[in-house]
Design a protein around this motif. Structure first.
Motif, PDB file in Angstrom:
ATOM      1  N   LEU A 205      -7.743  -9.328  -3.011  1.00 49.99           N
ATOM      2  CA  LEU A 205      -7.986  -8.111  -2.247  1.00 49.99           C
ATOM      3  C   LEU A 205      -6.882  -7.874  -1.226  1.00 49.99           C
ATOM      4  O   LEU A 205      -6.399  -6.739  -1.069  1.00 49.99           O
ATOM      5  CB  LEU A 205      -9.345  -8.192  -1.547  1.00 49.99           C
ATOM      6  N   ALA A 206      -6.476  -8.930  -0.533  1.00 44.61           N
ATOM      7  CA  ALA A 206      -5.405  -8.795   0.463  1.00 44.61           C
ATOM      8  C   ALA A 206      -4.098  -8.374  -0.210  1.00 44.61           C
ATOM      9  O   ALA A 206      -3.346  -7.557   0.343  1.00 44.61           O
ATOM     10  CB  ALA A 206      -5.220 -10.116   1.203  1.00 44.61           C
ATOM     11  N   SER A 207      -3.837  -8.904  -1.399  1.00 46.95           N
ATOM     12  CA  SER A 207      -2.610  -8.556  -2.118  1.00 46.95           C
ATOM     13  C   SER A 207      -2.646  -7.108  -2.581  1.00 46.95           C
ATOM     14  O   SER A 207      -1.634  -6.382  -2.502  1.00 46.95           O
ATOM     15  CB  SER A 207      -2.436  -9.485  -3.328  1.00 46.95           C
ATOM     16  N   GLU A 208      -3.806  -6.642  -3.061  1.00 50.73           N
ATOM     17  CA  GLU A 208      -3.938  -5.254  -3.503  1.00 50.73           C
ATOM     18  C   GLU A 208      -3.754  -4.297  -2.325  1.00 50.73           C
ATOM     19  O   GLU A 208      -3.099  -3.251  -2.459  1.00 50.73           O
ATOM     20  CB  GLU A 208      -5.299  -5.045  -4.160  1.00 50.73           C
ATOM     21  N   GLN A 209      -4.337  -4.648  -1.174  1.00 50.15           N
ATOM     22  CA  GLN A 209      -4.185  -3.808   0.011  1.00 50.15           C
ATOM     23  C   GLN A 209      -2.724  -3.754   0.470  1.00 50.15           C
ATOM     24  O   GLN A 209      -2.220  -2.696   0.853  1.00 50.15           O
ATOM     25  CB  GLN A 209      -5.081  -4.330   1.131  1.00 50.15           C
ATOM     26  N   TYR A 210      -2.061  -4.903   0.413  1.00 46.94           N
ATOM     27  CA  TYR A 210      -0.651  -4.939   0.792  1.00 46.94           C
ATOM     28  C   TYR A 210       0.186  -4.067  -0.133  1.00 46.94           C
ATOM     29  O   TYR A 210       1.063  -3.326   0.316  1.00 46.94           O
ATOM     30  CB  TYR A 210      -0.127  -6.377   0.745  1.00 46.94           C
ATOM     31  N   LEU A 211      -0.096  -4.119  -1.420  1.00 45.15           N
ATOM     32  CA  LEU A 211       0.667  -3.347  -2.392  1.00 45.15           C
ATOM     33  C   LEU A 211       0.463  -1.845  -2.177  1.00 45.15           C
ATOM     34  O   LEU A 211       1.421  -1.061  -2.262  1.00 45.15           O
ATOM     35  CB  LEU A 211       0.247  -3.741  -3.812  1.00 45.15           C
ATOM     36  N   LEU A 212      -0.762  -1.443  -1.864  1.00 41.63           N
ATOM     37  CA  LEU A 212      -1.028  -0.031  -1.573  1.00 41.63           C
ATOM     38  C   LEU A 212      -0.278   0.419  -0.329  1.00 41.63           C
ATOM     39  O   LEU A 212       0.310   1.516  -0.292  1.00 41.63           O
ATOM     40  CB  LEU A 212      -2.533   0.191  -1.382  1.00 41.63           C
ATOM     41  N   LEU A 213      -0.265  -0.428   0.688  1.00 43.84           N
ATOM     42  CA  LEU A 213       0.450  -0.105   1.922  1.00 43.84           C
ATOM     43  C   LEU A 213       1.945  -0.001   1.667  1.00 43.84           C
ATOM     44  O   LEU A 213       2.626   0.897   2.174  1.00 43.84           O
ATOM     45  CB  LEU A 213       0.163  -1.169   2.979  1.00 43.84           C
ATOM     46  N   LEU A 214       2.459  -0.904   0.864  1.00 50.15           N
ATOM     47  CA  LEU A 214       3.887  -0.922   0.560  1.00 50.15           C
ATOM     48  C   LEU A 214       4.300   0.353  -0.162  1.00 50.15           C
ATOM     49  O   LEU A 214       5.371   0.913   0.112  1.00 50.15           O
ATOM     50  CB  LEU A 214       4.213  -2.148  -0.300  1.00 50.15           C
ATOM     51  N   GLU A 215       3.469   0.818  -1.081  1.00 52.15           N
ATOM     52  CA  GLU A 215       3.789   2.018  -1.853  1.00 52.15           C
ATOM     53  C   GLU A 215       3.748   3.278  -1.007  1.00 52.15           C
ATOM     54  O   GLU A 215       4.373   4.292  -1.347  1.00 52.15           O
ATOM     55  CB  GLU A 215       2.815   2.149  -3.026  1.00 52.15           C
ATOM     56  N   SER A 216       3.036   3.222   0.126  1.00 54.29           N
ATOM     57  CA  SER A 216       2.893   4.406   0.968  1.00 54.29           C
ATOM     58  C   SER A 216       3.911   4.469   2.104  1.00 54.29           C
ATOM     59  O   SER A 216       4.083   5.524   2.725  1.00 54.29           O
ATOM     60  CB  SER A 216       1.480   4.457   1.560  1.00 54.29           C
ATOM     61  N   GLN A 217       4.587   3.373   2.396  1.00 52.03           N
ATOM     62  CA  GLN A 217       5.499   3.359   3.532  1.00 52.03           C
ATOM     63  C   GLN A 217       6.909   3.782   3.127  1.00 52.03           C
ATOM     64  O   GLN A 217       7.261   3.731   1.947  1.00 52.03           O
ATOM     65  CB  GLN A 217       5.531   1.974   4.176  1.00 52.03           C
ATOM     66  N   PRO A 218       7.718   4.205   4.084  1.00 51.22           N
ATOM     67  CA  PRO A 218       9.086   4.647   3.782  1.00 51.22           C
ATOM     68  C   PRO A 218       9.928   3.519   3.190  1.00 51.22           C
ATOM     69  O   PRO A 218       9.710   2.346   3.473  1.00 51.22           O
ATOM     70  CB  PRO A 218       9.626   5.067   5.153  1.00 51.22           C
ATOM     71  N   LYS A 219      10.889   3.892   2.386  1.00 49.19           N
ATOM     72  CA  LYS A 219      11.775   2.922   1.758  1.00 49.19           C
ATOM     73  C   LYS A 219      12.610   2.193   2.808  1.00 49.19           C
ATOM     74  O   LYS A 219      13.069   2.795   3.772  1.00 49.19           O
ATOM     75  CB  LYS A 219      12.694   3.630   0.762  1.00 49.19           C
ATOM     76  N   GLY A 220      12.783   0.899   2.601  1.00 51.26           N
ATOM     77  CA  GLY A 220      13.643   0.116   3.492  1.00 51.26           C
ATOM     78  C   GLY A 220      12.943  -0.458   4.695  1.00 51.26           C
ATOM     79  O   GLY A 220      13.586  -0.990   5.600  1.00 51.26           O
TER      80      GLY A 220
END
Length: 260
Positions: free
Chosen positions: A16-31
């Protein structure tokens, strides 16, 4: 402290923590997120250089972890997402606990993850692809710790346990199934140490097995062991599951007959 020294992590919570992190990563600006891969270089963390790794082979709930790889080589694993942060593979294999030394039973998920890294990731070359299969999450095993790091492990199929998940056949004797020592730690007697530990763990068993086929290095370990321990020569057999008498071949006899 290293991941294996931290409080135990539940597989479901990790996922669950990994899935949440991946969703956050996809939504944040590049770099915005970087991983220091070496002292002189760092890697941008994006959804494109992250993959899921399956840890176990069994019929229970799947257990996957997030792995970071170079953008140009998805077969490599640089780091794993654990306890809310990225850990390089070498640190996942380490411990700061001074009492964690020698051969110790595998009990926690993190210790099983280290087994996975040893057999599937660490120092693996293309020629060794498929050399080791994934282990079931309940596999009986011991990790070998030296100088604050995991350097090998062995697994055991206990008498009475199922041979596989699709039949009702059970092992008829304890069997040493997998033995692995890191390349940089080989030729130091560690394979012999694990074979001695396996044999001494079943003092009441008249016959013990080692899974077929025996590698050249395992044959060398058995030869050395049986030269030193004559009382074990009638006890140690190469076996096919489940290990009845028609599926056993005495290892010392086969060594003497140059059958390996």
């Amino acid at each position: 402290m290293f991941p294996v020294d931290l409080p135990p992590v539940d597989e479901t919570d990790l996922r669950l923590a990994s899935e949440q992190y991946l969703l956050l990563l996809e939504s944040q600006p590049k770099g915005d997120d970087w991983f220091q891969s070496t002292k002189t270089s760092k890697l941008e963390i994006t959804a494109r250089n992250i993959k899921w790794l399956e840890v176990f082979e069994d019929n229970q709930t799947r257990c996957s972890i997030l792995a970071l790889h170079p953008s140009d080589d998805p077969t490599q694993v640089l780091a794993l997402y654990l306890h809310g942060s990225w850990w390089c593979v070498s640190d996942v294999m380490r411990t700061s606990c001074k009492s964690r030394t020698g051969l110790l039973p595998v009990q926690s998920f993190m210790e099983r993850l280290i087994m996975f890294l040893l057999s599937q990731v660490v120092e693996k070359t293309s020629e060794e692809e498929g050399l080791f299969s994934l282990h079931p999450r309940t596999e009986s095993a011991k990790l070998l710790w030296r100088d604050g790091q995991a350097v090998g492990f062995y697994t055991v199929k206990h008498k009475g346990t199922l041979c596989d998940s699709w039949s009702i056949r059970c092992y008829l004797l304890p069997v040493l199934d997998t033995v692995l020592v890191r390349k940089s730690w080989r030729r130091k007697g560690l394979g012999l140490k694990m074979l001695v530990d396996f044999c001494s763990s079943f003092p009441s068993e008249e016959v013990l097995g080692i899974s077929v086929p025996l590698s050249a290095s395992m044959v060398a370990v058995c030869r050395h062991f049986l030269q030193l321990n004559e009382d074990q020569r009638d006890r140690l057999y190469e076996v096919e599951a489940p290990g009845d008498w028609t599926q056993r071949r005495n290892i010392w006899l086969n060594i003497q007959l140059s059958r390996y």
